[in-house]
Each structure stands twice: as C-alpha cells, then as structure tokens.
Write a protein that holds these residues in place. Structure first.
Motif, PDB file in Angstrom:
ATOM      1  N   THR A 283      38.134 -43.193 -51.803  1.00 54.00           N
ATOM      2  CA  THR A 283      37.761 -43.107 -50.240  1.00 54.00           C
ATOM      3  C   THR A 283      37.185 -44.189 -49.797  1.00 54.00           C
ATOM      4  O   THR A 283      37.069 -44.399 -48.682  1.00 54.00           O
ATOM      5  CB  THR A 283      36.929 -41.539 -50.177  1.00 54.00           C
ATOM      6  OG1 THR A 283      37.446 -40.582 -50.897  1.00 54.00           O
ATOM      7  CG2 THR A 283      36.402 -41.344 -48.969  1.00 54.00           C
ATOM      8  N   GLY A 284      36.275 -44.792 -50.736  1.00 49.04           N
ATOM      9  CA  GLY A 284      35.508 -46.023 -50.092  1.00 49.04           C
ATOM     10  C   GLY A 284      36.187 -47.129 -49.806  1.00 49.04           C
ATOM     11  O   GLY A 284      35.867 -48.270 -48.972  1.00 49.04           O
ATOM     12  N   GLY A 285      37.633 -47.104 -50.029  1.00 47.81           N
ATOM     13  CA  GLY A 285      38.433 -48.227 -49.648  1.00 47.81           C
ATOM     14  C   GLY A 285      39.177 -48.143 -48.361  1.00 47.81           C
ATOM     15  O   GLY A 285      40.108 -49.008 -47.877  1.00 47.81           O
ATOM     16  N   MET A 286      39.035 -47.002 -47.713  1.00 50.50           N
ATOM     17  CA  MET A 286      39.573 -46.536 -46.591  1.00 50.50           C
ATOM     18  C   MET A 286      39.444 -47.504 -45.356  1.00 50.50           C
ATOM     19  O   MET A 286      38.202 -47.982 -45.224  1.00 50.50           O
ATOM     20  CB  MET A 286      39.339 -45.254 -45.953  1.00 50.50           C
ATOM     21  CG  MET A 286      39.820 -44.257 -47.004  1.00 50.50           C
ATOM     22  SD  MET A 286      39.713 -42.439 -46.200  1.00 50.50           S
ATOM     23  CE  MET A 286      37.913 -42.404 -45.821  1.00 50.50           C
ATOM     24  N   HIS A 287      40.398 -47.893 -44.328  1.00 54.44           N
ATOM     25  CA  HIS A 287      39.792 -48.462 -43.127  1.00 54.44           C
ATOM     26  C   HIS A 287      38.967 -47.670 -42.335  1.00 54.44           C
ATOM     27  O   HIS A 287      38.847 -46.640 -42.375  1.00 54.44           O
ATOM     28  CB  HIS A 287      41.031 -48.736 -42.479  1.00 54.44           C
ATOM     29  CG  HIS A 287      42.106 -49.612 -42.904  1.00 54.44           C
ATOM     30  ND1 HIS A 287      41.707 -51.048 -43.466  1.00 54.44           N
ATOM     31  CD2 HIS A 287      43.562 -49.742 -43.243  1.00 54.44           C
ATOM     32  CE1 HIS A 287      42.816 -51.396 -44.052  1.00 54.44           C
ATOM     33  NE2 HIS A 287      43.999 -50.768 -43.872  1.00 54.44           N
TER      34      HIS A 287
END
Length: 442
Positions: A283-287
């Motif tokens: 989730t922390g890597g989402m745009h």
C-alpha cells in the motif's frame, strides 16, 4: 443514629450509554492484552490500548504484527473483540439475555435501536436474530473455505488462521496474522474470492441481506436495498478498474506481477477500501492518484447496520441524487419509483459535514505534530475514520500524541455515527418562527 440515604439517578441518553459501553470494553480489552499471557513481551499499555481500540472499532490499524507480537491467547482475545465490536455490543448483549431467557426491556431496546441505526422499536429482535444467523453462517463457510489454503501451508495451525481471518474479514476488521497482510496470496483465487465476499456481505448491511432473503424479487425490494446494491456495484467496479489502470505499470505494486495476478490484485484493492483493511500489494508504494482514490472509497465505506464504517453508500447516493435534483429544479428526490424528502437530505448533509470536519481537523492536528509525508498522514487518519485499517506505514512512526489522535478518530469513526444518528432521528418543533431571509450562493 439516623441513616442518611442518598438517591442518585443518572439519566443518560442511549448514545451516551453506547459510548460508555464501548469505552469500558476497550479498556477491559486493553488490560487483558497487556497481560504477559497475551503477548510475547514487546507490548506496553499504549500498544495494548491502541490494539484494543482498533479491534473493538473493527479498524485493523496496528503498531505491531498481530501474528508475532501476540500469543494464541492474545489473538483469540482480539478475535473476540472484533466479533463483539463488529456485531455491536448491545446486539450481543441482547442475544445473551435472550439465550438466558431474560426479558429485554424498553431501555435496552432503545439502546439497541441506536446501535443498529433504526428509527423504530418494532422488529428489533427479528433484526438481531437475522444479524446472528447471517454472521455465523458466513463466518463458518468462510473459515471452511479458507482452511483449504492455510491448513496445507501451516498444518493444524492453519485452522486457527482460517477462523481468525474469516472473523476479521466478515467484520471488516482487516486484522491479519502476517506482517504483509495477505500479499503472499496475491494470485490465489480462493483468497481473492472468499475474503472479499466475506467483507462485502458483512459491509453491505444486515437489513439488505435480510430484505433480499425475504423478498427475493427486485421489484419488491426496499429503496434502501436497491440503493445499496446499485451503489455497491458501481463503487466496486469503479475502484477495481481505476486501481488497475493507475497502478498497472507501477513496479512497487502491480508492475512486477503477472497479468493474472494484476487482475486479482486490482479486484482486491478496489474492494478492500470499503472498510475491510486487508491488502495484497504494498500500500505504501501506490501512486498519489491511487492513494486519493483509496481514501475516497474509505470515506464512503459500506452500508448502514453493517460491520463497515464510513459515511455509508446510501449517504453518497442521496448526496448525488440531491445534486441532480437541484440542477433539474426539483424540490423532491426520486429513485426507483420512490421519493426522498428534504428531511433525509438534511440528515445526510449533517452527517457528511460532521464527518468531513472530523477528518480534516484530525489531519491538521496530526500534521502539526509530525513532519512526515503529508499524504501518508492523511491516509492514516482517513483509514482510522473509515475504520478501514489500510496503512502506508505512518501509524507505527507516530508518537504518543499522534497515536491518541488516531485512537480518538477510530473511536468516533465507529461510535460517532451511532450518536449522530440519535440527534438526526430526534425531532423538535420550533416554538418561534422567523421570517425567511435570503443568502447568495455560488
């Protein structure tokens, strides 16, 4: 010697009693989780109270990995708190009293009415039985199906994992026994079907499920049920398709997956913001665009009288219908051959306004005391308000003040709408009427 008798009567409104009950239950849960038998030695009282609040409010935000930080006993305590918090404390109490043959009086029925968000006292016991049957059937079937995934991989411990995740999913809690949530099963069809179906059934609303079971005919369904079904379908399609398009080539989320895994992950991540809280990607890597999409879905949430949070799908539906009616110069809203009056619109406006003020104020306060990424902080607060549990990693980095804010928001996100509903359902006839005035808008 004369005896002095003191008689004190404390009159509390049903919402106040509910708030008090949830508060007491959270503190009792925290004390149990703080005991050495409940954890592996790394849990202080602040972590215990945070976890207890998250479990009772069926949020899912955590400061430590549930599977490794808590013992089997501690995990069982969390599962019980999730179950009681998801079904509702008063609902559970009424079920216990009924099983013991104790008559449920009018005061208890009034409190129960607020908890299940009803305006009438009639058929409350029927609704309670519907809630129990639906919850037990869905969670049992879910645990059996999930066992086919967890038992082959973890042995007999997989049975407990199946039960725990079934309870967590149906109650839209988002607690998982793995540090990466369900990411290792990103392409597993059974996980990607059973878990979403559990939190969809739990979040769509017990009234809707009961109405479908009783009517079994689209034309005979109530307006609430029709709005919930259509609204839920649109939000699921929109969330899944939009997430897939936005994240398809992102190497930190979907970019490194196969086409089949991308489709499964897009479906899962498009549904889970509806207050479920599980994730199968980072989730922390989402745009930022996907993050805003997820935050919007978290604010909307699920259905009334469900295990989900948020402002609710029907609230969004009424807001949109009111907007359409305004531009069409109509004073009454119409949907599926039924009308929705001005009073309902005012209730929706009040609930939405209070919710937005709570979210924005909480984000403002947290951003003052923390210098972290603004998007991450806003995401955590929104997740807490919607009782979702999705996280971009900022929760664990908060200090005591930041955690207190998140606890407060989680509590209001779950209990707040119950208290607000009491005031929205209470009518007062004005004794004095004033002449109408005019203001200019736009």
């Amino acid at each position: 010697m004369r005896k002095l008798r003191f008689s004190r009567s404390i009159n509390l409104s049903p919402p106040a009693i509910l708030v008090l009950a949830y508060t007491v239950f959270i503190f009792l849960g925290a004390l149990v989780l703080w005991l050495p038998i409940s954890h592996t030695g790394d849990i202080g009282f602040s972590e215990a109270i945070f976890t207890s609040t998250s479990a009772v409010t069926v949020t899912g935000l955590v400061l430590a990995d549930t599977g490794s930080a808590f013992t089997g006993f501690g995990q069982a305590v969390i599962a019980i708190m999730i179950q009681l918090g998801g079904l509702g404390l008063m609902t559970t109490a009424v079920l216990v009293l009924g099983a013991l043959g104790i008559q449920v009086g009018m005061p208890q029925r009034m409190i129960l009415r607020e908890e299940v968000n009803q305006t009438s006292l009639s058929n409350l016991m029927v609704l309670v039985r519907i809630i129990l049957v639906i919850a037990m059937v869905c969670q049992t079937i879910g645990a059996i199906l999930l066992a086919f995934v967890f038992v082959p991989q973890y042995g007999w411990n997989g049975l407990w994992q199946a039960v725990f995740h079934s309870i967590s999913a149906f109650n839209n809690a988002g607690f998982a026994l793995h540090p990466d949530s369900l990411s290792q099963w990103v392409g597993n069809p059974l996980i990607n079907i059973v878990i979403p179906l559990l939190f969809i059934f739990g979040g769509i609303g017990f009234i809707v499920l009961g109405d479908i079971y009783q009517k079994r005919n689209w034309t005979r369904l109530t307006l609430h049920t029709k709005l919930m079904l259509i609204g839920t379908l649109i939000l699921i399609l929109w969330g899944s398709i939009a997430f897939g398009v936005l994240e398809w080539s992102n190497p930190e989320t979907l970019g490194t997956l196969s086409t089949g895994e991308k489709l499964w992950a897009s479906w899962f991540q498009g549904v889970t913001p509806r207050t479920a809280g599980f994730n199968t990607i980072n989730t922390g890597g989402m745009h930022d665009s996907s993050t805003l999409l997820t935050m919007t879905l978290m604010v909307v949430g699920g259905g009334s009288t469900s295990t989900a949070g948020g402002i609710k799908v029907t609230t969004l539906a009424v807001l949109l219908l009111a907007t359409v009616a305004f531009f069409r110069r109509r004073t009454v809203l119409h949907a599926f051959g039924r009308s929705i009056g001005l009073e309902e619109v005012m209730k929706v406006m009040a609930l939405t306004t209070i919710s937005m003020l709570l979210v924005l104020t909480s984000i403002f306060i947290v951003s003052i005391s923390h210098d972290g990424n603004f998007m991450d902080l806003a995401f955590e607060v929104t997740s807490a308000f919607g009782t979702v549990g999705l996280s971009r990693g900022a929760t664990a980095e908060l200090d005591g003040f930041g955690r207190a804010i998140i606890i407060f928001v989680m509590f209001l996100g779950r209990v707040g709408p119950l208290a607000i509903g009491f005031f929205l359902a209470t009518r007062s006839v004005p004794r004095v009427k004033y002449p109408s005035g005019q203001i200019y808008l736009g």
